[in-house]
Design a protein around this motif. Structure first.
Motif, PDB file in Angstrom:
ATOM      1  N   PHE A   1     -16.696 -29.990  18.564  1.00  0.00           N
ATOM      2  CA  PHE A   1     -15.558 -30.549  19.298  1.00  0.00           C
ATOM      3  C   PHE A   1     -15.288 -32.003  18.934  1.00  0.00           C
ATOM      4  O   PHE A   1     -14.133 -32.427  18.895  1.00  0.00           O
ATOM      5  CB  PHE A   1     -15.731 -30.363  20.809  1.00  0.00           C
ATOM      6  N   ALA A   2     -16.332 -32.762  18.628  1.00  0.00           N
ATOM      7  CA  ALA A   2     -16.122 -34.142  18.175  1.00  0.00           C
ATOM      8  C   ALA A   2     -15.387 -34.132  16.842  1.00  0.00           C
ATOM      9  O   ALA A   2     -14.467 -34.936  16.623  1.00  0.00           O
ATOM     10  CB  ALA A   2     -17.461 -34.870  18.045  1.00  0.00           C
ATOM     11  N   GLY A   3     -15.755 -33.230  15.964  1.00  0.00           N
ATOM     12  CA  GLY A   3     -15.060 -33.114  14.689  1.00  0.00           C
ATOM     13  C   GLY A   3     -13.606 -32.725  14.882  1.00  0.00           C
ATOM     14  O   GLY A   3     -12.704 -33.320  14.279  1.00  0.00           O
ATOM     15  N   LEU A   4     -13.359 -31.729  15.712  1.00  0.00           N
ATOM     16  CA  LEU A   4     -11.985 -31.296  15.958  1.00  0.00           C
ATOM     17  C   LEU A   4     -11.144 -32.409  16.575  1.00  0.00           C
ATOM     18  O   LEU A   4      -9.962 -32.544  16.256  1.00  0.00           O
ATOM     19  CB  LEU A   4     -11.969 -30.050  16.840  1.00  0.00           C
TER      20      LEU A   4
ATOM     21  N   ASN B   1      -9.527 -18.717   4.893  1.00  0.00           N
ATOM     22  CA  ASN B   1      -8.395 -18.667   3.963  1.00  0.00           C
ATOM     23  C   ASN B   1      -7.129 -18.048   4.541  1.00  0.00           C
ATOM     24  O   ASN B   1      -6.029 -18.506   4.233  1.00  0.00           O
ATOM     25  CB  ASN B   1      -8.793 -17.909   2.696  1.00  0.00           C
ATOM     26  N   GLU B   2      -7.280 -17.009   5.351  1.00  0.00           N
ATOM     27  CA  GLU B   2      -6.114 -16.273   5.817  1.00  0.00           C
ATOM     28  C   GLU B   2      -5.698 -16.606   7.247  1.00  0.00           C
ATOM     29  O   GLU B   2      -4.620 -16.210   7.673  1.00  0.00           O
ATOM     30  CB  GLU B   2      -6.359 -14.768   5.685  1.00  0.00           C
ATOM     31  N   LEU B   3      -6.541 -17.312   7.982  1.00  0.00           N
ATOM     32  CA  LEU B   3      -6.207 -17.671   9.363  1.00  0.00           C
ATOM     33  C   LEU B   3      -6.178 -19.185   9.540  1.00  0.00           C
ATOM     34  O   LEU B   3      -5.136 -19.757   9.841  1.00  0.00           O
ATOM     35  CB  LEU B   3      -7.192 -17.028  10.343  1.00  0.00           C
ATOM     36  N   PHE B   4      -7.307 -19.844   9.340  1.00  0.00           N
ATOM     37  CA  PHE B   4      -7.372 -21.282   9.590  1.00  0.00           C
ATOM     38  C   PHE B   4      -6.458 -22.091   8.678  1.00  0.00           C
ATOM     39  O   PHE B   4      -5.752 -22.978   9.124  1.00  0.00           O
ATOM     40  CB  PHE B   4      -8.804 -21.797   9.453  1.00  0.00           C
ATOM     41  N   ARG B   5      -6.485 -21.796   7.374  1.00  0.00           N
ATOM     42  CA  ARG B   5      -5.681 -22.578   6.427  1.00  0.00           C
ATOM     43  C   ARG B   5      -4.184 -22.480   6.748  1.00  0.00           C
ATOM     44  O   ARG B   5      -3.509 -23.505   6.842  1.00  0.00           O
ATOM     45  CB  ARG B   5      -5.974 -22.141   4.996  1.00  0.00           C
ATOM     46  N   PRO B   6      -3.626 -21.269   6.970  1.00  0.00           N
ATOM     47  CA  PRO B   6      -2.201 -21.195   7.343  1.00  0.00           C
ATOM     48  C   PRO B   6      -1.904 -21.858   8.691  1.00  0.00           C
ATOM     49  O   PRO B   6      -0.870 -22.498   8.850  1.00  0.00           O
ATOM     50  CB  PRO B   6      -1.910 -19.697   7.391  1.00  0.00           C
ATOM     51  N   LEU B   7      -2.817 -21.714   9.655  1.00  0.00           N
ATOM     52  CA  LEU B   7      -2.599 -22.359  10.951  1.00  0.00           C
ATOM     53  C   LEU B   7      -2.587 -23.874  10.803  1.00  0.00           C
ATOM     54  O   LEU B   7      -1.749 -24.555  11.391  1.00  0.00           O
ATOM     55  CB  LEU B   7      -3.680 -21.936  11.954  1.00  0.00           C
ATOM     56  N   LEU B   8      -3.499 -24.406  10.022  1.00  0.00           N
ATOM     57  CA  LEU B   8      -3.551 -25.845   9.792  1.00  0.00           C
ATOM     58  C   LEU B   8      -2.287 -26.319   9.086  1.00  0.00           C
ATOM     59  O   LEU B   8      -1.729 -27.357   9.427  1.00  0.00           O
ATOM     60  CB  LEU B   8      -4.789 -26.221   8.983  1.00  0.00           C
ATOM     61  N   ALA B   9      -1.827 -25.557   8.118  1.00  0.00           N
ATOM     62  CA  ALA B   9      -0.601 -25.927   7.403  1.00  0.00           C
ATOM     63  C   ALA B   9       0.589 -25.963   8.357  1.00  0.00           C
ATOM     64  O   ALA B   9       1.431 -26.863   8.276  1.00  0.00           O
ATOM     65  CB  ALA B   9      -0.343 -24.946   6.267  1.00  0.00           C
ATOM     66  N   THR B  10       0.664 -25.011   9.262  1.00  0.00           N
ATOM     67  CA  THR B  10       1.741 -24.971  10.248  1.00  0.00           C
ATOM     68  C   THR B  10       1.665 -26.183  11.164  1.00  0.00           C
ATOM     69  O   THR B  10       2.663 -26.840  11.430  1.00  0.00           O
ATOM     70  CB  THR B  10       1.653 -23.684  11.094  1.00  0.00           C
ATOM     71  N   ARG B  11       0.467 -26.498  11.620  1.00  0.00           N
ATOM     72  CA  ARG B  11       0.266 -27.651  12.509  1.00  0.00           C
ATOM     73  C   ARG B  11       0.604 -28.946  11.788  1.00  0.00           C
ATOM     74  O   ARG B  11       1.280 -29.808  12.311  1.00  0.00           O
ATOM     75  CB  ARG B  11      -1.179 -27.683  12.998  1.00  0.00           C
TER      76      ARG B  11
END
Length: 79
Positions: free
Chosen positions: A14-17, A55-65
């Motif tokens: 959570f500190a990292g996030l 690759n298929e969940l976190f990376r696209p979500l991060l790109a959207t954010r």
């Protein structure tokens, strides 16, 4: 993993996030696990395995954010 170790791990994640650093979360994921999102969104479904989730969940979500953040900064910019 004991309760103290688990607490420290979650605090580190959570500190990292909070600092927009997803590495502690990514590093803590097991190689073989399933991340399931219920509902009917484009993200809904089961994502199996660490690399698939990254690759298929976190990376696209991060790109959207990130795209939304950049757009909001640009829209609020005074010229």
């Amino acid at each position: 993993m004991g309760e103290t170790e688990n607490t420290r791990l979650m605090q580190r994640i959570f500190a990292g996030l909070a600092e927009e650093d997803g590495r502690p979360l990514a590093e803590s994921l097991a190689d073989e696990f399933t991340w399931t999102i219920i509902g009917t969104t484009i993200w809904s479904g089961s994502h199996e395995g660490k690399q698939t989730v990254l690759n298929e969940l976190f990376r696209p979500l991060l790109a959207t954010r990130t795209a939304g953040f950049a757009r909001s900064k640009t829209e609020n910019c005074k010229h």
